[in-house]
Enzyme design. Structure first.
Site, PDB file in Angstrom:
ATOM      1  CE  LYS A   1      -2.391  -4.269  10.477  1.00 37.17           C
ATOM      2  NZ  LYS A   1      -2.268  -5.296   9.434  1.00 37.17           N
TER       3      LYS A   1
ATOM      4  N   GLY B   1       2.747  -1.102   1.533  1.00 37.24           N
ATOM      5  CA  GLY B   1       1.311  -1.347   1.391  1.00 37.24           C
ATOM      6  C   GLY B   1       0.708  -0.347   0.423  1.00 37.24           C
ATOM      7  CB  SER B   2      -2.780   0.602  -0.206  1.00 32.22           C
ATOM      8  OG  SER B   2      -3.284   1.246   0.954  1.00 32.22           O
ATOM      9  CB  THR B   3      -0.884   5.093  -2.510  1.00 32.50           C
ATOM     10  OG1 THR B   3       0.110   4.504  -3.343  1.00 32.50           O
ATOM     11  CG2 THR B   3      -0.686   6.593  -2.482  1.00 32.50           C
TER      12      THR B   3
ATOM     13  CD  GLU C   1       7.222  -0.652  -2.617  1.00 28.87           C
ATOM     14  OE1 GLU C   1       6.284  -0.401  -3.417  1.00 28.87           O
ATOM     15  OE2 GLU C   1       7.462  -1.782  -2.175  1.00 28.87           O
TER      16      GLU C   1
ATOM     17  CB  CYS D   1       4.963  -2.739  -5.479  1.00 28.53           C
ATOM     18  SG  CYS D   1       4.227  -3.065  -3.878  1.00 28.53           S
TER      19      CYS D   1
ATOM     20  CD  GLU E   1      -0.969  -0.389  -6.867  1.00 33.68           C
ATOM     21  OE1 GLU E   1       0.139  -0.945  -6.756  1.00 33.68           O
ATOM     22  OE2 GLU E   1      -1.500   0.268  -5.954  1.00 33.68           O
TER      23      GLU E   1
END
Length: 541
Positions: free
Chosen positions: A214, A267-269, A295, A329, A425
């Protein structure tokens, strides 16, 4: 069937082209920019080698010119996701049994195609679709993914398949088989690095896994070219199945499949934690425990000691915080500077930002492009408002969405080391500085370690070696990639394996064998040459 003991060519890092005025690579790139700027591409799902045009479309526009449509994406729904998972399962039998060197050859060929005739296609699609300058596209969409494919195949031979039991007792042959995982890998890619987007599915695929992939919708153009590159290199249908769609629409049915064997995520946390929770809630339904590799984000730091060099420190801030609009990142986001250096450092950074041209990345004199899309732009606007209300904005602080999603390169000073802008972030061209008393070096190290939940990258600047040693020790868990007298960005495959801990991810180090080990499952084989013929042991006598 292999009829020889073959060896992968020893890898090297792909040289970075500089695209200087008058160079042949610049002229070639400009032709491809003109070509891609003049067309609207239809991006399908690719399932079992077939192009699937769902008819449910969204337009992909240029970040630097949001009125310019680059592509129409045919979004996947639940039916397409399940079809892709079925295709991955159908391809698994033959793919895992293909000899290792034949699988490796596909990705080595992909590397050479990208180093040559495909270079401009991937670079330009990354420039236009993701808002990168030619330099940022070159180090990402060309060099880094070429490096991944060259080094990962070499690690496969030298570190993965070569590892065997060290002891064989008389009459016994002990062997270690390196199997793929028992199911498909779900690879979820970010928008900001084409190299990461292409490595996420290919690292597991090299080792016999099949993949449901994806890409991010806003990164779909370069991924579509990447999918065609896989095919041109000889990847069989169904090994990697590309489904572009909205997060939960693709994620929920993929996570629900009993055949899920692994998640490879960048991607995002928040999204990663959501996916992990969903996998945990579904554990009893899986055929195996899925491997989870992720990550996520960072609040990356630079701490300067009073002995640091002002010129190199200022350059590190300008490059580390503002290249690719801070949408890395690893981008520098919080800076700790001693009072004795602050005047010179802030003056140099403000001057540098004043010289940085912002605009359309098709203009080769531009350093700062636009941020990726409107949601990112609105989020950055909120932080600019916070900076103007509660901090001292030294440079930038403005936004303009009239043509593209442009956020000024912004440098902010705050008096509170626990200010939100030192903790959260932002993922944009906004860097926040805290000025500390020179005699508070030790206390400031504690601040660096404790202020943010993330631990991805960080840097120390100092000429005093004692300060370097102390920071390296005290900040051991604050960053997975730690830099001494350098900006905290720009990890190179084979040189600085990348990843971080805490809220930044599982630290499985892409660009090294450590990541690749997560995509294999070992089987021990013991063969006894002359089996025992009597059940009695000697002691019974």
């Amino acid at each position: 069937m292999s009829l020889g003991n073959f060896h992968i060519p020893k890898p090297w890092n792909e040289p970075v082209k500089d695209y200087a005025p008058g160079s042949p690579e610049r002229a070639s790139l400009e032709l491809e920019i003109a070509r891609q700027s003049s067309e609207v591409v239809e991006i399908p799902c690719v399932i079992g080698g077939e192009r699937i045009y769902s008819g449910n479309t969204m337009d992909l526009t240029m970040p630097c010119d949001h009125g310019h449509v680059l592509a129409r994406i045919h979004l996947a729904g639940e039916a397409e996701v399940n079809a892709a998972a079925d295709a991955a399962e159908a391809a698994r039998h033959d793919w895992m049994r293909m000899p290792w060197e034949e699988r490796a050859a596909i990705f080595l060929r992909a590397a050479e195609l990208l180093a040559g005739p495909w270079r401009d296609r991937l670079n330009v699609s990354t420039m236009l679709g993701q808002g990168k300058t030619c330099h940022q596209a070159e180090i990402d969409a060309a060099c880094e993914i070429i490096d991944f494919w060259r080094f990962n195949t070499w690690y496969g031979e030298t570190s993965i398949y070569a590892e065997q039991p060290p002891v064989n007792s008389p009459g016994v042959w002990n062997r270690m088989e390196v199997r793929p995982l028992d199911g498909f890998v779900f690879a979820i890619a970010p928008f900001n690095f084409t190299s990461i987007a292409l490595n996420l599915p290919t690292a597991p695929a090299m080792f016999g896994n099949t993949v449901l992939w994806k890409p991010a919708t806003v990164g779909a153009l370069s991924c579509w070219y990447g999918m065609q590159l896989f095919e041109a290199a000889g990847l069989p249908p169904g090994v990697i199945n590309m489904v572009v769609g909205r997060g939960s629409t693709v994620g929920n049915p993929a996570i629900a499949r009993k055949e899920l064997a692994g998640l490879h995520f960048t991607g995002s946390t928040k999204t990663f934690q959501h996916l992990w929770a969903n996998i945990g809630n579904n554990l009893s339904n899986y055929n195996q425990y899925p491997r989870i590799v992720g990550e996520t984000g960072g609040k990356d730091f630079l701490i300067a000691h009073p002995s640091a060099g002002v010129e190199s420190l200022s350059t590190a801030i300008l490059r580390g915080a503002y290249e690719y609009q801070g949408q890395k990142c690893s981008a520098l986001s919080r800076v700790y500077v001693p009072k004795s250096l602050w005047g010179d450092v802030s003056e140099r950074v403000v001057a540098g930002l004043g010289e940085m041209k912002m605009g359309d990345v098709r203009d080769f004199s531009v350093f700062l492009g636009a941020v990726i899309d409107e949601p990112a732009f609105r989020g950055h606007q909120d932080y600019l408002g916070l900076a103007n209300e509660t901090g001292n904005v030294l440079a930038g602080g403005k936004a303009d969405d009239s043509t593209g999603w442009f956020i000024d390169g912004t440098f902010v000073q705050v008096d509170d080391p626990k200010h939100r802008m030192m903790q959260e972030e932002i993922f944009g061209p906004i860097c926040t500085a805290y000025v500390y008393d020179d005699d508070k070096w030790s206390e400031t190290l504690d601040l660096v370690d404790s202020t943010s939940p993330y631990a991805l990258t960080g840097a120390v600047f100092a000429d005093d070696r004692r300060a370097v040693a102390e920071a390296t020790d005290r900040l051991r868990f604050a960053a997975g990639n730690f830099y001494v007298n350098d900006k905290p960005t720009g990890a190179v495959v084979g040189q600085q394996p990348f990843g971080g801990g805490r809220a930044s991810g599982t630290n499985d180090k892409a660009g090294s064998p450590l990541n690749l080990l997560r995509w294999v499952s070992h089987r021990t084989i013991k063969e006894t040459m002359v089996p025992a013929a009597d059940w009695r042991y000697p002691y019974l006598g």
